[in-house]
Design a protein around this motif. Structure first.
Motif, PDB file in Angstrom:
ATOM      1  N   LEU A  17       0.833  -1.206   0.000  1.00  0.00           N
ATOM      2  CA  LEU A  17       0.000   0.000   0.000  1.00  0.00           C
ATOM      3  C   LEU A  17       0.867   1.256   0.000  1.00  0.00           C
ATOM      4  O   LEU A  17       0.544   2.246  -0.669  1.00  0.00           O
ATOM      5  N   ASP A  18       1.966   1.216   0.731  1.00  0.00           N
ATOM      6  CA  ASP A  18       2.900   2.352   0.736  1.00  0.00           C
ATOM      7  C   ASP A  18       3.437   2.629  -0.668  1.00  0.00           C
ATOM      8  O   ASP A  18       3.540   3.784  -1.096  1.00  0.00           O
ATOM      9  N   ALA A  19       3.764   1.549  -1.378  1.00  0.00           N
ATOM     10  CA  ALA A  19       4.272   1.694  -2.741  1.00  0.00           C
ATOM     11  C   ALA A  19       3.201   2.276  -3.664  1.00  0.00           C
ATOM     12  O   ALA A  19       3.486   3.143  -4.500  1.00  0.00           O
ATOM     13  N   LEU A  20       1.959   1.803  -3.504  1.00  0.00           N
ATOM     14  CA  LEU A  20       0.856   2.300  -4.326  1.00  0.00           C
ATOM     15  C   LEU A  20       0.603   3.792  -4.067  1.00  0.00           C
ATOM     16  O   LEU A  20       0.409   4.578  -5.001  1.00  0.00           O
ATOM     17  N   LEU A  21       0.625   4.171  -2.800  1.00  0.00           N
ATOM     18  CA  LEU A  21       0.423   5.572  -2.440  1.00  0.00           C
ATOM     19  C   LEU A  21       1.553   6.447  -2.976  1.00  0.00           C
ATOM     20  O   LEU A  21       1.331   7.603  -3.355  1.00  0.00           O
ATOM     21  N   SER A  22       2.754   5.898  -3.032  1.00  0.00           N
ATOM     22  CA  SER A  22       3.887   6.643  -3.580  1.00  0.00           C
ATOM     23  C   SER A  22       3.680   6.914  -5.072  1.00  0.00           C
ATOM     24  O   SER A  22       3.965   8.013  -5.563  1.00  0.00           O
ATOM     25  N   ILE A  23       3.171   5.909  -5.782  1.00  0.00           N
ATOM     26  CA  ILE A  23       2.910   6.075  -7.220  1.00  0.00           C
ATOM     27  C   ILE A  23       1.823   7.115  -7.449  1.00  0.00           C
ATOM     28  O   ILE A  23       1.940   7.995  -8.321  1.00  0.00           O
ATOM     29  N   LEU A  24       0.739   7.051  -6.656  1.00  0.00           N
ATOM     30  CA  LEU A  24      -0.351   8.017  -6.792  1.00  0.00           C
ATOM     31  C   LEU A  24       0.119   9.436  -6.440  1.00  0.00           C
ATOM     32  O   LEU A  24      -0.329  10.415  -7.045  1.00  0.00           O
ATOM     33  N   THR A  25       1.010   9.537  -5.466  1.00  0.00           N
ATOM     34  CA  THR A  25       1.566  10.842  -5.107  1.00  0.00           C
ATOM     35  C   THR A  25       2.378  11.414  -6.267  1.00  0.00           C
ATOM     36  O   THR A  25       2.322  12.616  -6.555  1.00  0.00           O
ATOM     37  N   PHE A  26       3.110  10.535  -6.947  1.00  0.00           N
ATOM     38  CA  PHE A  26       3.889  10.977  -8.111  1.00  0.00           C
ATOM     39  C   PHE A  26       2.958  11.445  -9.236  1.00  0.00           C
ATOM     40  O   PHE A  26       3.261  12.418  -9.939  1.00  0.00           O
ATOM     41  N   VAL A  27       1.803  10.752  -9.402  1.00  0.00           N
ATOM     42  CA  VAL A  27       0.811  11.183 -10.386  1.00  0.00           C
ATOM     43  C   VAL A  27       0.276  12.576 -10.019  1.00  0.00           C
ATOM     44  O   VAL A  27       0.119  13.451 -10.877  1.00  0.00           O
ATOM     45  N   GLY A  28       0.015  12.772  -8.723  1.00  0.00           N
ATOM     46  CA  GLY A  28      -0.423  14.083  -8.259  1.00  0.00           C
ATOM     47  C   GLY A  28       0.624  15.152  -8.517  1.00  0.00           C
ATOM     48  O   GLY A  28       0.301  16.287  -8.897  1.00  0.00           O
ATOM     49  N   LEU A  29       1.889  14.778  -8.353  1.00  0.00           N
ATOM     50  CA  LEU A  29       2.996  15.703  -8.638  1.00  0.00           C
ATOM     51  C   LEU A  29       2.999  16.113 -10.110  1.00  0.00           C
ATOM     52  O   LEU A  29       3.188  17.291 -10.443  1.00  0.00           O
ATOM     53  N   LEU A  30       2.762  15.162 -11.000  1.00  0.00           N
ATOM     54  CA  LEU A  30       2.715  15.460 -12.430  1.00  0.00           C
ATOM     55  C   LEU A  30       1.552  16.400 -12.765  1.00  0.00           C
ATOM     56  O   LEU A  30       1.686  17.296 -13.598  1.00  0.00           O
ATOM     57  N   LEU A  31       0.409  16.193 -12.101  1.00  0.00           N
ATOM     58  CA  LEU A  31      -0.753  17.041 -12.359  1.00  0.00           C
ATOM     59  C   LEU A  31      -0.504  18.475 -11.903  1.00  0.00           C
ATOM     60  O   LEU A  31      -0.961  19.436 -12.532  1.00  0.00           O
ATOM     61  N   VAL A  32       0.205  18.611 -10.789  1.00  0.00           N
ATOM     62  CA  VAL A  32       0.527  19.959 -10.297  1.00  0.00           C
ATOM     63  C   VAL A  32       1.591  20.612 -11.172  1.00  0.00           C
ATOM     64  O   VAL A  32       1.490  21.787 -11.535  1.00  0.00           O
ATOM     65  N   ALA A  33       2.628  19.841 -11.529  1.00  0.00           N
ATOM     66  CA  ALA A  33       3.735  20.389 -12.311  1.00  0.00           C
ATOM     67  C   ALA A  33       3.325  20.669 -13.768  1.00  0.00           C
ATOM     68  O   ALA A  33       3.840  21.594 -14.391  1.00  0.00           O
ATOM     69  N   ARG A  34       2.434  19.839 -14.317  1.00  0.00           N
ATOM     70  CA  ARG A  34       1.943  19.982 -15.695  1.00  0.00           C
ATOM     71  C   ARG A  34       3.098  20.140 -16.693  1.00  0.00           C
ATOM     72  O   ARG A  34       3.235  21.182 -17.358  1.00  0.00           O
ATOM     73  N   PRO A  35       3.961  19.116 -16.792  1.00  0.00           N
ATOM     74  CA  PRO A  35       5.087  19.210 -17.743  1.00  0.00           C
ATOM     75  C   PRO A  35       4.585  19.360 -19.174  1.00  0.00           C
ATOM     76  O   PRO A  35       3.599  18.741 -19.577  1.00  0.00           O
ATOM     77  N   SER A  36       5.283  20.185 -19.945  1.00  0.00           N
ATOM     78  CA  SER A  36       4.835  20.510 -21.296  1.00  0.00           C
ATOM     79  C   SER A  36       4.850  19.313 -22.234  1.00  0.00           C
ATOM     80  O   SER A  36       4.075  19.258 -23.186  1.00  0.00           O
TER      81      SER A  36
END
Length: 328
Positions: free
Chosen positions: A134-153
């Protein structure tokens, strides 16, 4: 006379509540500190860091003296951890300030707060804390959230009004701050409650003074701020010191993972302050990403709390069985 099981359980519950309150106060203090820095006209990260470290030095040294705490630890290993904690904490704070300059406050705070999952990763490696699926899954979802905030071009295209260079610099600085902050948290947890918070903060202050002065001199940017910025520097120093003090106290009361999860409510505080003060409405992707990061942190809190409760119940049950056997 040794305390019984009931007294130990009450002490654990009290520490847990105190840790929660201290972490919440740290979150609000850090959010306000970021807001104040955003309002500064001419004061830069070096000036903010210097003023905070100087004021913190003036406040912390008398506390350490009054408590009769040794600034230098007795063993070399502890001194190395204290120095490393001070350096990573200073650089994490410095990169956080610059990230706030390049991207909106809410986005910067959201990215910085990915250190919640990063702390769990470093705690698993350095402190041998358990890391589940579950920790690993939450880490992946957090990274997805990071991408949504950063919005790389390269994923979303250039959909922001900010220049791509500023966005990239802000995102990298914010993520670097997250990595360094997670290492700082693990160092503080490693030191434990045996090291008084004033000693830990003292090493942060003198390293902060040296770092900010060296950085300002290297850029030739050391100057006397105006009256407005002096007020900003003072308020930023007060809120920053409060956040550091509350965070250190929280880590001495509860586990590193649970403390940083509660502290991640800084995201909510930052988004609200950004909306109220700057009238800046976050984009849909930023809002979803911020909520995803916060949601992962919240789920991690529930998981850790439930795991800790189950362990306490097993411990209490074992204690009762032992008492019953002794009476037979």
């Amino acid at each position: 006379m040794a305390p019984d099981g009931h007294e130990c359980s009450e002490t654990i519950k009290c520490d847990k509540v105190m840790g929660f309150l201290f972490a919440l106060l740290a979150a609000s203090s850090y959010a306000v500190s970021g807001l104040i820095f955003k309002l500064a006209k001419d004061a830069g990260a070096d000036e903010i860091q210097f003023s905070r470290s100087l004021l913190q030095y003036i406040l912390v040294l008398p506390i350490a003296t009054y408590k009769k705490k040794d600034i230098i630890a007795k063993d070399l290993k502890t001194n190395i951890i204290l120095l490393f904690r001070g350096f990573t904490g200073v650089v994490a704070n410095w990169t956080r300030f610059y990230a706030i300059l390049f991207i909106p406050l809410g986005d910067a705070v959201s990215i910085v707060n990915t250190y919640v999952t990063l702390t769990g990763l470093f705690a698993c490696i350095c402190l041998k804390e358990r890391c589940s699926l579950l920790d690993a899954l939450l880490s992946i979802l957090t990274f997805v959230g990071l991408l949504l905030v950063a919005r790389p071009s390269f994923i979303f295209g250039n959909i922001s009004t900010e220049t791509p260079e500023h966005i990239t610099a802000g995102v990298l600085l914010a993520f670097g701050s997250a990595v360094l902050a997670s290492i700082t948290i693990v160092c503080i947890r490693k030191l434990g409650s045996e090291i008084h918070f004033s000693v830990s903060m003292f090493h942060y202050t003198w390293i902060g003074l040296a770092f900010s002065l060296a950085s300002a001199f290297s850029k030739g940017a050391l100057s006397i701020p105006c009256t407005h910025d002096l007020i900003v520097l003072f308020l930023s120093a007060i809120t920053g010191i409060s956040g550091q003090m509350f965070m250190t106290l929280a880590l001495q009361k509860d586990k590193a993972g649970q403390v940083v999860v509660v502290q991640s409510t800084e995201i909510i505080f930052a988004l609200l302050l950004q909306l109220i003060v700057f009238r800046y409405y976050p984009t849909l992707t930023s809002l979803i990403g911020s909520l995803l990061i916060f949601g992962c942190s919240f789920v991690l809190t529930l998981k850790n709390t439930r795991s800790k409760t189950n362990k306490e119940d097993k411990t209490d049950s074992t204690s009762i069985d032992n008492v019953a056997l002794k009476k037979q």
